[in-house]
Write a protein that holds these residues in place. Structure first.
Motif, PDB file in Angstrom:
ATOM      1  N   LEU A  35       0.828  -1.205   0.000  1.00 31.16           N
ATOM      2  CA  LEU A  35       0.000   0.000   0.000  1.00 31.16           C
ATOM      3  C   LEU A  35       0.867   1.262   0.000  1.00 31.16           C
ATOM      4  N   LEU A  36       1.947   1.229   0.776  1.00 36.88           N
ATOM      5  CA  LEU A  36       2.863   2.368   0.793  1.00 36.88           C
ATOM      6  C   LEU A  36       3.513   2.571  -0.571  1.00 36.88           C
ATOM      7  N   SER A  37       3.814   1.487  -1.250  1.00 37.13           N
ATOM      8  CA  SER A  37       4.418   1.591  -2.575  1.00 37.13           C
ATOM      9  C   SER A  37       3.455   2.245  -3.560  1.00 37.13           C
ATOM     10  N   VAL A  38       2.211   1.793  -3.553  1.00 41.54           N
ATOM     11  CA  VAL A  38       1.203   2.382  -4.456  1.00 41.54           C
ATOM     12  C   VAL A  38       1.020   3.864  -4.158  1.00 41.54           C
ATOM     13  N   ARG A  39       0.903   4.185  -2.875  1.00 46.82           N
ATOM     14  CA  ARG A  39       0.713   5.580  -2.482  1.00 46.82           C
ATOM     15  C   ARG A  39       1.921   6.430  -2.842  1.00 46.82           C
ATOM     16  N   SER A  40       3.113   5.918  -2.619  1.00 47.71           N
ATOM     17  CA  SER A  40       4.322   6.694  -2.896  1.00 47.71           C
ATOM     18  C   SER A  40       4.480   6.980  -4.392  1.00 47.71           C
ATOM     19  N   TRP A  41       4.202   5.976  -5.234  1.00 47.27           N
ATOM     20  CA  TRP A  41       4.306   6.197  -6.681  1.00 47.27           C
ATOM     21  C   TRP A  41       3.242   7.184  -7.162  1.00 47.27           C
ATOM     22  N   THR A  42       2.072   7.155  -6.534  1.00 47.07           N
ATOM     23  CA  THR A  42       1.039   8.152  -6.868  1.00 47.07           C
ATOM     24  C   THR A  42       1.523   9.557  -6.550  1.00 47.07           C
ATOM     25  N   VAL A  43       2.129   9.715  -5.374  1.00 47.80           N
ATOM     26  CA  VAL A  43       2.655  11.020  -4.978  1.00 47.80           C
ATOM     27  C   VAL A  43       3.795  11.446  -5.901  1.00 47.80           C
ATOM     28  N   ILE A  44       4.682  10.511  -6.237  1.00 46.44           N
ATOM     29  CA  ILE A  44       5.829  10.840  -7.080  1.00 46.44           C
ATOM     30  C   ILE A  44       5.380  11.365  -8.438  1.00 46.44           C
ATOM     31  N   PHE A  45       4.491  10.638  -9.096  1.00 50.34           N
ATOM     32  CA  PHE A  45       4.019  11.081 -10.416  1.00 50.34           C
ATOM     33  C   PHE A  45       3.250  12.396 -10.310  1.00 50.34           C
ATOM     34  N   SER A  46       2.434  12.524  -9.268  1.00 56.06           N
ATOM     35  CA  SER A  46       1.652  13.745  -9.091  1.00 56.06           C
ATOM     36  C   SER A  46       2.548  14.962  -8.886  1.00 56.06           C
ATOM     37  N   LYS A  47       3.598  14.798  -8.050  1.00 52.99           N
ATOM     38  CA  LYS A  47       4.484  15.923  -7.763  1.00 52.99           C
ATOM     39  C   LYS A  47       5.317  16.310  -8.981  1.00 52.99           C
ATOM     40  N   PHE A  48       5.806  15.330  -9.723  1.00 54.73           N
ATOM     41  CA  PHE A  48       6.563  15.653 -10.929  1.00 54.73           C
ATOM     42  C   PHE A  48       5.693  16.407 -11.930  1.00 54.73           C
ATOM     43  N   MET A  49       4.434  16.001 -12.052  1.00 50.21           N
ATOM     44  CA  MET A  49       3.536  16.676 -12.987  1.00 50.21           C
ATOM     45  C   MET A  49       3.198  18.082 -12.518  1.00 50.21           C
ATOM     46  N   SER A  50       2.968  18.264 -11.218  1.00 50.10           N
ATOM     47  CA  SER A  50       2.612  19.598 -10.709  1.00 50.10           C
ATOM     48  C   SER A  50       3.789  20.562 -10.816  1.00 50.10           C
ATOM     49  N   ILE A  51       5.003  20.066 -10.550  1.00 50.76           N
ATOM     50  CA  ILE A  51       6.180  20.928 -10.683  1.00 50.76           C
ATOM     51  C   ILE A  51       6.430  21.268 -12.151  1.00 50.76           C
ATOM     52  N   LYS A  52       6.249  20.295 -13.023  1.00 53.45           N
ATOM     53  CA  LYS A  52       6.393  20.557 -14.449  1.00 53.45           C
ATOM     54  C   LYS A  52       5.399  21.605 -14.910  1.00 53.45           C
ATOM     55  N   ARG A  53       4.149  21.487 -14.466  1.00 56.90           N
ATOM     56  CA  ARG A  53       3.115  22.455 -14.844  1.00 56.90           C
ATOM     57  C   ARG A  53       3.448  23.849 -14.304  1.00 56.90           C
ATOM     58  N   ALA A  54       3.894  23.918 -13.057  1.00 53.77           N
ATOM     59  CA  ALA A  54       4.252  25.215 -12.474  1.00 53.77           C
ATOM     60  C   ALA A  54       5.426  25.838 -13.210  1.00 53.77           C
ATOM     61  N   ARG A  55       6.392  25.013 -13.608  1.00 52.72           N
ATOM     62  CA  ARG A  55       7.552  25.520 -14.346  1.00 52.72           C
ATOM     63  C   ARG A  55       7.151  26.046 -15.724  1.00 52.72           C
TER      64      ARG A  55
END
Length: 234
Positions: A35-55
């Protein structure tokens, strides 16, 4: 077990078989780590996308500012730019138009007010960018120990089974494999979290510095425009 197409066999003992044969505590550890793995990968992809969008939004606003008067509010309002950089620009335009209300004696107060409002926008953006990073940091630190707990418990259970029956390698090996699998799962969760946390933290720092530099540029441009305009306090 051979009925699971996704199982990876290691010496005839599949990962799925090790999970099914594991002690209840070890199973719970494995489920938690999954469960931690699924949650962590969700956060990782979400954060990379949000930072990319902000940039991308920041680059768009900075390109716009380079092509025109940085405080040309009338044109800017029609462009539909978004993000914290756009908010900083809009704020600078609006507050520059309000500067005359402060009078000559209140110029310093107006500038401090502008800086405070800019600080609010930047802090909100920083908080947004940092969301989720704390979870990745915690996951990177805690997952190996969670897996290790499953391993220690599994080894203890294996020895308990061994002393209560025939103590040979055939009896102990499956339990030991299940126990070590828990440690492996902990590392599988922790390593990507650690790498992603360091990478994302660096990206947030870079974006934050760029945002602070842009805010200083806007602040200086606004102050210069107010000081050179034909207002009542000049």
């Amino acid at each position: 077990m051979t009925d699971c197409g996704v199982c990876v066999s290691a010496g005839g003992l599949s990962l799925w078989a090790m999970f099914l044969q594991a002690d209840l505590v070890v199973k719970s550890v494995m489920v938690l780590l999954a469960l931690l793995s699924v949650r962590s990968w969700t956060v990782i992809f979400s954060k990379f996308m949000s930072i990319k969008r902000a940039r991308e939004e920041a680059e768009e606003v900075m390109d716009y500012a380079d092509q025109r008067d940085i405080l040309d509010g009338g044109i800017h309002m029609a462009t539909g730019l978004s993000g914290s950089f756009a908010d900083l620009m809009v704020l600078s335009v609006q507050e520059t138009q309000k500067a005359k209300d402060y009078g000559s004696a209140g110029l310093s107060m107006w500038h401090q007010h502008l800086l405070q409002l800019m600080g609010v926008i930047m802090e909100e953006q920083k908080d947004e960018l940092h969301k989720g990073l704390g979870f990745l940091d915690w996951c990177a630190a805690a997952s190996p120990f969670i897996g290790l707990f499953g391993t220690v418990w599994g080894i203890m259970h294996s020895f308990h089974v061994a002393v209560s029956g025939k103590a040979d390698i055939a009896v102990i090996a499956p339990g030991m494999a299940e126990a070590l699998f828990a440690t492996a799962m902990g590392l599988v969760v922790a390593i990507p979290c650690l790498i992603a946390y360091n990478k994302l933290s660096l990206e947030v720092i870079r974006f934050t510095l760029k945002m602070e530099n842009f805010a200083q540029e806007l602040s200086a441009a606004a102050l210069q425009k107010v000081c050179t305009s034909k207002s009542d306090f000049l």
